[in-house]
Design an enzyme around this catalytic site. Structure first.
Site, short mmCIF file in Angstrom:
data_model
loop_
_atom_site.label_atom_id
_atom_site.label_comp_id
_atom_site.label_asym_id
_atom_site.label_seq_id
_atom_site.Cartn_x
_atom_site.Cartn_y
_atom_site.Cartn_z
N ASP A 45 3.84 0.51 12.38
CA ASP A 45 2.60 -0.04 11.81
C ASP A 45 2.28 -1.44 12.33
OD1 ASP A 45 2.12 2.23 10.42
OD2 ASP A 45 2.53 1.43 8.44
N ARG A 56 -3.96 10.00 3.68
CA ARG A 56 -2.76 10.76 4.01
C ARG A 56 -1.89 10.99 2.78
NH1 ARG A 56 -1.67 13.74 7.94
NH2 ARG A 56 0.51 14.29 8.00
N PRO A 90 2.41 16.68 11.67
CA PRO A 90 2.77 17.93 10.97
C PRO A 90 3.41 17.65 9.61
CG PRO A 90 4.34 17.49 12.74
CD PRO A 90 3.28 16.44 12.84
N ILE A 91 3.43 18.67 8.74
CA ILE A 91 4.11 18.51 7.45
C ILE A 91 5.22 19.55 7.29
CG2 ILE A 91 2.18 17.35 6.28
CD1 ILE A 91 1.73 20.08 4.82
N ASP A 92 5.74 20.01 8.44
CA ASP A 92 6.78 21.06 8.38
C ASP A 92 8.02 20.62 7.60
OD1 ASP A 92 6.91 19.31 10.75
OD2 ASP A 92 8.79 20.34 11.16
N GLN A 93 8.39 19.36 7.67
CA GLN A 93 9.59 18.90 6.97
C GLN A 93 9.37 18.86 5.45
OE1 GLN A 93 12.58 18.50 8.73
NE2 GLN A 93 11.19 19.41 10.24
N CYS A 134 -5.02 8.23 8.86
CA CYS A 134 -5.19 7.79 10.25
C CYS A 134 -4.80 8.89 11.23
CB CYS A 134 -4.32 6.56 10.51
SG CYS A 134 -4.84 5.12 9.57
N LYS A 147 0.84 -1.21 0.00
CA LYS A 147 0.00 0.00 0.00
C LYS A 147 0.87 1.26 0.00
CE LYS A 147 -2.08 2.16 3.93
NZ LYS A 147 -1.48 3.44 3.88
#
Ligand code: UD1
Length: 421
Positions: free
Chosen positions: A305, A93, A123-126, A117, A22
């Protein structure tokens, strides 16, 4: 709205074949949009995340041609749209990989903040740090990430945290950027290597995927390609955990055992009897599991996971086990649900302490995310009586025909419509 009704007690027996990954697929489909013509992808899992992504890709103007349930061709010639719609993006996501691929394709992208999920703050700062370093102007407005760049230029980017998502998004944005990009402290997951192989087959120059330094030399064009997705190590781990937890005897086929080294080592410590072949793992049982301490880490560590999925077998072990979640802050939502089934687990910060040896009992429970849902299925398989799991749309996002695969191994799982409950 559907639920799964599961009768516990069966020892799983037989063979199960693992589907395509996936997490590779959801990166490679957006990456395909950067090619100039068509791209064919084989060994895709039949899951709702792929259906949603295909819908998104069609919306953007590329045409998804379904060749079979596991293979499709994406025709990218007519791709015209760089603004992705919220209704589809919110479902997964990985829709944020459209940021990197559309930025490369159009020099601009507008993608709502992603769904997926809820595992605590994500966060998506990177990602944004990477896009900015490559020369994009990034704005966050009304829940939308908007980016524009006249020209993307290679840069040196050090990731403050090891992140799969940001590593992939930066690879996508850098692949046609002018000059050399270096990603330091990159994630090393097998899915990143699969993506790099896919990009390189299209003509990209990505070097070092699978190590913590990835170098990308920008190229002018990405050509048409055919690609076969790697097996899903997390799905493989799921059937391995299910077999071991039920003290069953199951041959898990189409696996890359190297991808599961940390998991195999832990299972041996728990005293799961297993044999590892070239592309298979045979679980031969686990009559009296031993307690163990598990810490999740980025690859090649024990995968976050599979953290929830190893918990049910530890409820059977004599003594205390500790699971420490180091990757996602809020990834213990399954604990309350497994406790409903009679488990003795307490949370202390980032650790779950499992007092083993008390049998689980069937109960109504709710899947709060994809892997939490799969963990509840395993808990239900070893519980006495019937468990009814709601919230199974989370499970369908990432598992191909899970109840069919488990029922072929002797599980008693029924999918029921809400009206029937
Ligand atoms: C991916 C996987 C998911 C897996 C996870 C970790 C997909 C679609 N999902 O998720 O199944 O559980 O890797 O193996 O492939 N972080 C930041 N800033 C960022 C990005 C991430 O602080 O910009 C943090 C996250 O909050 C988390 C950690 O980094 O604590 C790891 O996240 P990341 O590896 O990015 O996970 P995903 O790519 O979201």
């Amino acid at each position: 709205m559907e639920k799964l009704a599961i009768k516990g007690g069966a020892k799983l027996q037989g063979e199960v074949t693992v589907s395509g990954s996936k997490n590779s697929s959801v990166a490679i489909l957006p990456a395909a949009l950067m090619a100039n013509s068509e791209v064919s992808i084989e060994n895709l899992p039949e899951i709702s995340d792929i259906a949603t992504l295909s819908e998104l890709i069609n919306y953007l103007g590329a045409r998804v041609e379904i060749n079979s349930s596991h293979s499709l061709t994406i025709h990218t010639d007519n791709l015209f749209q760089w603004h992705a719609p919220y209704d589809l993006v919110k479902k997964l996501r990985a829709s944020y990989y459209l940021l990197g691929s559309l930025l490369t394709r159009f020099g601009k992208a507008a993608v709502p903040l992603p769904g997926g999920c809820i595992l605590g703050p994500r966060p998506i700062d990177q990602h944004i740090k990477g896009f900015t370093a490559l020369g994009a102007r990034v704005k966050l407005e009304h829940g939308l990430v908007k980016m524009e760049a006249e020209e993307l230029k290679g840069a040196e980017i050090y990731l403050d945290v090891v992140t799969v998502g940001a590593t992939i998004n930066i690879m996508l944005a850098a692949v046609k950027a002018k000059g050399k990009t270096i990603i330091e402290n990159a994630a090393k997951e097998p899915e990143i290597v699969d993506l790099a192989n896919f990009l390189n087959a299209m003509g990209a120059e990505v070097i070092g995927a699978g190590t913590d330094v990835i170098k990308i030399y920008g190229v002018k064009e990405l050509k048409s390609v055919e690609h076969m997705i790697i097996p899903d190590r997390i799905e493989a781990g799921t059937y391995i955990m299910a077999a071991a937890s039920t003290d069953g005897n199951v041959l898990v086929k189409d696996v890359i055992p190297k991808h599961l080294e940390a998991v195999i080592a832990k299972l041996k410590e728990i005293e799961v009897d297993l044999e590892v072949g070239e592309d298979w793992i045979l679980i031969k049982g686990c009559a009296s599991p031993r307690s163990a301490n598990i810490k999740t880490f980025p690859y090649p560590g024990f995968p976050t996971d599979l953290q929830a999925l190893i918990m049910p077998i530890l409820t059977k072990a004599v003594g205390s086990s500790i699971i420490t979640e180091n990757v996602f802050e809020g990834r213990f939502k399954h604990v309350d649900e497994i406790k409903r089934m009679g488990a003795n687990i307490r949370l202390e910060g980032r650790s779950a302490i499992i007092e083993g040896g008390c049998g689980l009992m069937g109960a109504p429970v709710k899947a709060t995310d994809l892997r939490a849902g799969a963990a509840l299925i395993i808990a239900a398989l070893i519980a006495e009586g019937e468990t009814v799991i709601s919230g199974i749309d989370h499970i369908d996002r990432g598992y191909q025909k899970i109840e069919e695969k488990l029922n072929n191994l002797g599980a008693g799982i029924n999918r029921i419509c809400l009206e029937e409950v």
